[in-house]
Scaffold this motif. Structure first.
Motif, PDB file in Angstrom:
ATOM      1  N   ARG A  14       0.823  -1.206   0.000  1.00 20.17           N
ATOM      2  CA  ARG A  14       0.000   0.000   0.000  1.00 20.17           C
ATOM      3  C   ARG A  14       0.862   1.263   0.000  1.00 20.17           C
ATOM      4  NH1 ARG A  14      -3.856   0.617   4.486  1.00 20.17           N
ATOM      5  NH2 ARG A  14      -4.709   2.198   3.091  1.00 20.17           N
ATOM      6  N   LEU A  15       2.014   1.196   0.653  1.00 20.72           N
ATOM      7  CA  LEU A  15       2.931   2.334   0.623  1.00 20.72           C
ATOM      8  C   LEU A  15       3.520   2.519  -0.774  1.00 20.72           C
ATOM      9  CD1 LEU A  15       4.753   1.716   4.011  1.00 20.72           C
ATOM     10  CD2 LEU A  15       3.271   3.648   3.471  1.00 20.72           C
ATOM     11  N   PHE A  16       3.730   1.404  -1.472  1.00 19.43           N
ATOM     12  CA  PHE A  16       4.268   1.476  -2.829  1.00 19.43           C
ATOM     13  C   PHE A  16       3.277   2.111  -3.797  1.00 19.43           C
ATOM     14  CE2 PHE A  16       4.473  -0.615  -7.031  1.00 19.43           C
ATOM     15  CZ  PHE A  16       5.677  -0.089  -7.470  1.00 19.43           C
ATOM     16  N   ASP A  17       2.000   1.707  -3.711  1.00 23.83           N
ATOM     17  CA  ASP A  17       1.021   2.257  -4.652  1.00 23.83           C
ATOM     18  C   ASP A  17       0.405   3.573  -4.185  1.00 23.83           C
ATOM     19  OD1 ASP A  17      -0.964   1.614  -2.770  1.00 23.83           O
ATOM     20  OD2 ASP A  17      -1.427  -0.297  -3.715  1.00 23.83           O
ATOM     21  N   GLY A  18       0.816   4.043  -2.995  1.00 29.93           N
ATOM     22  CA  GLY A  18       0.378   5.354  -2.528  1.00 29.93           C
ATOM     23  C   GLY A  18      -1.015   5.390  -1.936  1.00 29.93           C
ATOM     24  N   SER A  19      -1.587   4.241  -1.592  1.00 29.67           N
ATOM     25  CA  SER A  19      -2.946   4.210  -1.061  1.00 29.67           C
ATOM     26  C   SER A  19      -2.997   4.309   0.459  1.00 29.67           C
ATOM     27  CB  SER A  19      -3.655   2.930  -1.513  1.00 29.67           C
ATOM     28  OG  SER A  19      -2.999   1.784  -0.993  1.00 29.67           O
ATOM     29  N   ALA A  20      -1.854   4.274   1.145  1.00 28.85           N
ATOM     30  CA  ALA A  20      -1.818   4.328   2.606  1.00 28.85           C
ATOM     31  C   ALA A  20      -1.550   5.754   3.078  1.00 28.85           C
ATOM     32  CB  ALA A  20      -0.749   3.383   3.155  1.00 28.85           C
ATOM     33  N   ALA A  21      -2.288   6.187   4.089  1.00 26.06           N
ATOM     34  CA  ALA A  21      -2.050   7.502   4.686  1.00 26.06           C
ATOM     35  C   ALA A  21      -0.750   7.475   5.481  1.00 26.06           C
ATOM     36  CB  ALA A  21      -3.223   7.878   5.575  1.00 26.06           C
ATOM     37  N   ALA A  22      -0.223   8.648   5.813  1.00 27.38           N
ATOM     38  CA  ALA A  22       1.077   8.733   6.469  1.00 27.38           C
ATOM     39  C   ALA A  22       1.087   8.067   7.843  1.00 27.38           C
ATOM     40  CB  ALA A  22       1.495  10.200   6.588  1.00 27.38           C
ATOM     41  N   TRP A  23      -0.047   8.080   8.566  1.00 30.67           N
ATOM     42  CA  TRP A  23      -0.106   7.525   9.913  1.00 30.67           C
ATOM     43  C   TRP A  23      -0.338   6.017   9.918  1.00 30.67           C
ATOM     44  CZ3 TRP A  23      -4.553   4.888  10.980  1.00 30.67           C
ATOM     45  CH2 TRP A  23      -5.674   5.163  10.189  1.00 30.67           C
ATOM     46  N   GLU A  24      -0.793   5.452   8.821  1.00 26.47           N
ATOM     47  CA  GLU A  24      -1.198   4.046   8.823  1.00 26.47           C
ATOM     48  C   GLU A  24      -0.068   3.061   9.088  1.00 26.47           C
ATOM     49  OE1 GLU A  24      -4.660   2.659   6.416  1.00 26.47           O
ATOM     50  OE2 GLU A  24      -4.125   4.388   5.170  1.00 26.47           O
ATOM     51  N   PRO A  25       1.123   3.222   8.475  1.00 24.80           N
ATOM     52  CA  PRO A  25       2.183   2.247   8.776  1.00 24.80           C
ATOM     53  C   PRO A  25       2.583   2.238  10.245  1.00 24.80           C
ATOM     54  CG  PRO A  25       3.041   4.075   7.471  1.00 24.80           C
ATOM     55  CD  PRO A  25       1.563   4.177   7.437  1.00 24.80           C
ATOM     56  N   PHE A  26       2.511   3.396  10.915  1.00 25.97           N
ATOM     57  CA  PHE A  26       2.845   3.439  12.341  1.00 25.97           C
ATOM     58  C   PHE A  26       1.816   2.656  13.154  1.00 25.97           C
ATOM     59  CE2 PHE A  26       4.778   7.275  10.545  1.00 25.97           C
ATOM     60  CZ  PHE A  26       6.066   7.181  11.051  1.00 25.97           C
ATOM     61  N   ALA A  27       0.534   2.864  12.843  1.00 23.37           N
ATOM     62  CA  ALA A  27      -0.518   2.139  13.557  1.00 23.37           C
ATOM     63  C   ALA A  27      -0.408   0.642  13.319  1.00 23.37           C
ATOM     64  CB  ALA A  27      -1.883   2.660  13.117  1.00 23.37           C
ATOM     65  N   SER A  28      -0.182   0.254  12.065  1.00 22.53           N
ATOM     66  CA  SER A  28      -0.056  -1.166  11.734  1.00 22.53           C
ATOM     67  C   SER A  28       1.153  -1.791  12.421  1.00 22.53           C
ATOM     68  CB  SER A  28       0.050  -1.338  10.212  1.00 22.53           C
ATOM     69  OG  SER A  28       0.225  -2.684   9.863  1.00 22.53           O
ATOM     70  N   LEU A  29       2.249  -1.025  12.508  1.00 17.36           N
ATOM     71  CA  LEU A  29       3.469  -1.540  13.135  1.00 17.36           C
ATOM     72  C   LEU A  29       3.264  -1.763  14.630  1.00 17.36           C
ATOM     73  CD1 LEU A  29       6.280  -2.234  12.021  1.00 17.36           C
ATOM     74  CD2 LEU A  29       7.063  -0.015  12.856  1.00 17.36           C
ATOM     75  N   VAL A  30       2.506  -0.888  15.282  1.00 16.07           N
ATOM     76  CA  VAL A  30       2.215  -1.049  16.706  1.00 16.07           C
ATOM     77  C   VAL A  30       1.400  -2.324  16.936  1.00 16.07           C
ATOM     78  CG1 VAL A  30       0.937  -0.091  18.657  1.00 16.07           C
ATOM     79  CG2 VAL A  30       2.381   1.405  17.265  1.00 16.07           C
ATOM     80  N   ILE A  31       0.401  -2.544  16.095  1.00 19.33           N
ATOM     81  CA  ILE A  31      -0.414  -3.762  16.211  1.00 19.33           C
ATOM     82  C   ILE A  31       0.441  -5.000  15.990  1.00 19.33           C
ATOM     83  CG2 ILE A  31      -2.332  -5.052  15.188  1.00 19.33           C
ATOM     84  CD1 ILE A  31      -3.633  -2.363  14.522  1.00 19.33           C
ATOM     85  N   LEU A  32       1.306  -4.954  14.995  1.00 22.00           N
ATOM     86  CA  LEU A  32       2.177  -6.093  14.705  1.00 22.00           C
ATOM     87  C   LEU A  32       3.159  -6.336  15.849  1.00 22.00           C
ATOM     88  CD1 LEU A  32       3.172  -8.276  12.780  1.00 22.00           C
ATOM     89  CD2 LEU A  32       4.585  -6.556  11.640  1.00 22.00           C
ATOM     90  N   ALA A  33       3.690  -5.270  16.443  1.00 25.78           N
ATOM     91  CA  ALA A  33       4.620  -5.422  17.568  1.00 25.78           C
ATOM     92  C   ALA A  33       3.924  -6.086  18.755  1.00 25.78           C
ATOM     93  CB  ALA A  33       5.180  -4.062  17.968  1.00 25.78           C
ATOM     94  N   ALA A  34       2.681  -5.677  19.007  1.00 28.71           N
ATOM     95  CA  ALA A  34       1.926  -6.294  20.096  1.00 28.71           C
ATOM     96  C   ALA A  34       1.671  -7.776  19.813  1.00 28.71           C
ATOM     97  CB  ALA A  34       0.604  -5.550  20.302  1.00 28.71           C
ATOM     98  N   ALA A  35       1.335  -8.096  18.563  1.00 24.35           N
ATOM     99  CA  ALA A  35       1.103  -9.492  18.193  1.00 24.35           C
ATOM    100  C   ALA A  35       2.387 -10.311  18.302  1.00 24.35           C
ATOM    101  CB  ALA A  35       0.549  -9.564  16.769  1.00 24.35           C
ATOM    102  N   ALA A  36       3.520  -9.726  17.910  1.00 17.38           N
ATOM    103  CA  ALA A  36       4.799 -10.432  18.014  1.00 17.38           C
ATOM    104  C   ALA A  36       5.152 -10.707  19.469  1.00 17.38           C
ATOM    105  CB  ALA A  36       5.900  -9.607  17.341  1.00 17.38           C
ATOM    106  N   ALA A  37       4.902  -9.717  20.334  1.00 17.17           N
ATOM    107  CA  ALA A  37       5.177  -9.922  21.763  1.00 17.17           C
ATOM    108  C   ALA A  37       4.278 -11.012  22.329  1.00 17.17           C
ATOM    109  CB  ALA A  37       4.974  -8.607  22.521  1.00 17.17           C
ATOM    110  N   GLY A  38       2.993 -10.998  21.940  1.00 21.17           N
ATOM    111  CA  GLY A  38       2.077 -12.038  22.403  1.00 21.17           C
ATOM    112  C   GLY A  38       2.477 -13.414  21.917  1.00 21.17           C
ATOM    113  N   ALA A  39       2.886 -13.507  20.631  1.00 21.76           N
ATOM    114  CA  ALA A  39       3.314 -14.793  20.076  1.00 21.76           C
ATOM    115  C   ALA A  39       4.579 -15.288  20.769  1.00 21.76           C
ATOM    116  CB  ALA A  39       3.552 -14.664  18.576  1.00 21.76           C
TER     117      ALA A  39
END
Length: 357
Positions: free
Chosen positions: A299-324
């Motif tokens: 989504r970052l490549f095709d320009g469809s993601a807003a500037a804040w979205e990768p940060f939000a997604s990364l936080v969710i992924l970090a929480a999931a990685a810690a849980g796993a």
């Protein structure tokens, strides 16, 4: 010995063993050659510019040379084409030009002589359709194969240590959790290093392509974000694969017990590939931990993601990685020293709970 020192020792041991493994070295070399060949061969097989014969003092010589064609000034252009010494010939026919060729006139010769109309691009930053398909495919492919390959290797390493009773010696020397974190850390370092080498080789190989100057600037932001997403996604899956290895005592059982983890790797791969042109689906996938490492960079490549979205997604992924990592550590501790056959996920979870009471 504290936990950090134990993790460092385990990771160093895993790295030494892996770097001496000929299978790992040959597979890395194969991936590098494949990446370089995929970048270079299309440009090499594309062929060079057409050779075109013209008569002396031809008014078209300058225009053809300006188009980058291989121009040959000869006494008889038509004979040159018939003899196979040129792909085409350009001769004057009245006030216009005539292209002579044996079967098909080269498109670059015709284009050089054509009068191009003025073109106004309404969306000059639009991504090329081929690149729009290949980039998501490559992101998904890299994460899929790397996480699956290194994850299975981590599981197999755990099983081999159980079969040889080496795990009993290791547990006596370092905490059980240090074994898990050390294996995940070593696998992550090797996986990231392999991906970095493949990226460098692909970028070097892409310099042979005419589109390198336009594609690489578009890829740079997505590739820079792909690194943290890849690391967290790999940690999440590697912890689960280490738990899979602790649940079994035979290498043959890794595939069957690890099937749920394999599905967690395979399903996001196919979803990103087949739903890449669906904005709503890609938006959802970019927030699902198991698909975010590929969906969000796309989504970052095709320009469809807003500037804040990768940060939000990364936080969710970090929480999931810690849980796993916590869940994997619990399963790992509850089943690592069991040598009486296959252990179920529920049994390993309960065993760790009872041991902690």
């Amino acid at each position: 010995m504290n936990l950090l020192e134990a993790v460092r020792l385990v990771a160093a041991r895993e790295l030494k063993v892996k770097l001496r493994d000929k299978t790992f070295l040959f597979s890395t070399l194969f991936f590098l050659l494949f990446a370089f060949g995929s970048s270079v061969l299309p440009a090499l097989f594309a062929g060079g510019p057409s050779s075109v014969a013209v008569a002396q003092s031809s008014p078209y010589e300058g225009k053809l040379r300006g188009a980058g064609l291989n121009v040959k000034v000869v006494a008889d252009p038509e004979k040159t084409v018939r003899d196979g010494d040129a792909d085409a010939a350009v001769v004057a026919k009245g006030d216009s030009a005539e292209v002579l060729a044996m079967k098909d006139a080269p498109n670059d010769v015709v284009s050089a002589l054509s009068v191009a109309p003025e073109v106004h691009l309404l969306d000059p930053d639009a991504v090329d359709p081929l690149a729009a398909f290949l980039v998501p495919f490559m992101f998904a492919l890299v994460f899929f194969f790397t996480s699956l390959t290194f994850g299975i290797q981590i599981a197999q390493s755990v099983v081999e240590e159980k079969q040889t009773r080496m795990v009993e010696i290791l547990v006596a020397a370092v905490p059980v959790r240090a074994l898990l974190v050390g294996k995940v850390a070593a696998g992550g370092i090797l996986a990231l290093a392999q991906v970095a080498l493949i990226a460098v080789v692909s970028i070097v190989g892409s310099q042979f392509s005419d589109d390198a100057g336009t594609l690489l600037p578009l890829l740079a932001p997505a590739m820079s974000w792909f690194i943290p997403f890849f690391v967290l996604g790999f940690i999440m899956l590697a912890a689960l694969w280490a738990a899979v290895g602790a649940l079994v005592n035979r290498l043959e059982d890794v595939s069957s017990v690890g099937m749920p983890v394999q599905l967690l790797v395979m399903l996001p791969f196919f979803l990103v590939i087949f739903l890449g042109d669906n904005p709503a689906a890609m938006r959802i996938l970019s927030y699902v931990p198991f698909s975010a490492p590929t969906a969000m960079p796309v989504r970052l490549f095709d320009g469809s993601a807003a500037a804040w979205e990768p940060f939000a997604s990364l936080v969710i992924l970090a929480a999931a990685a810690a849980g796993a990592l916590l869940a994997g550590a619990r399963i790992y501790e509850g089943s690592l020293l069991r040598t009486n056959g296959r252990t179920s996920w529920a049994t390993a979870w309960r065993d760790r709970e009872l041991r902690s009471i």
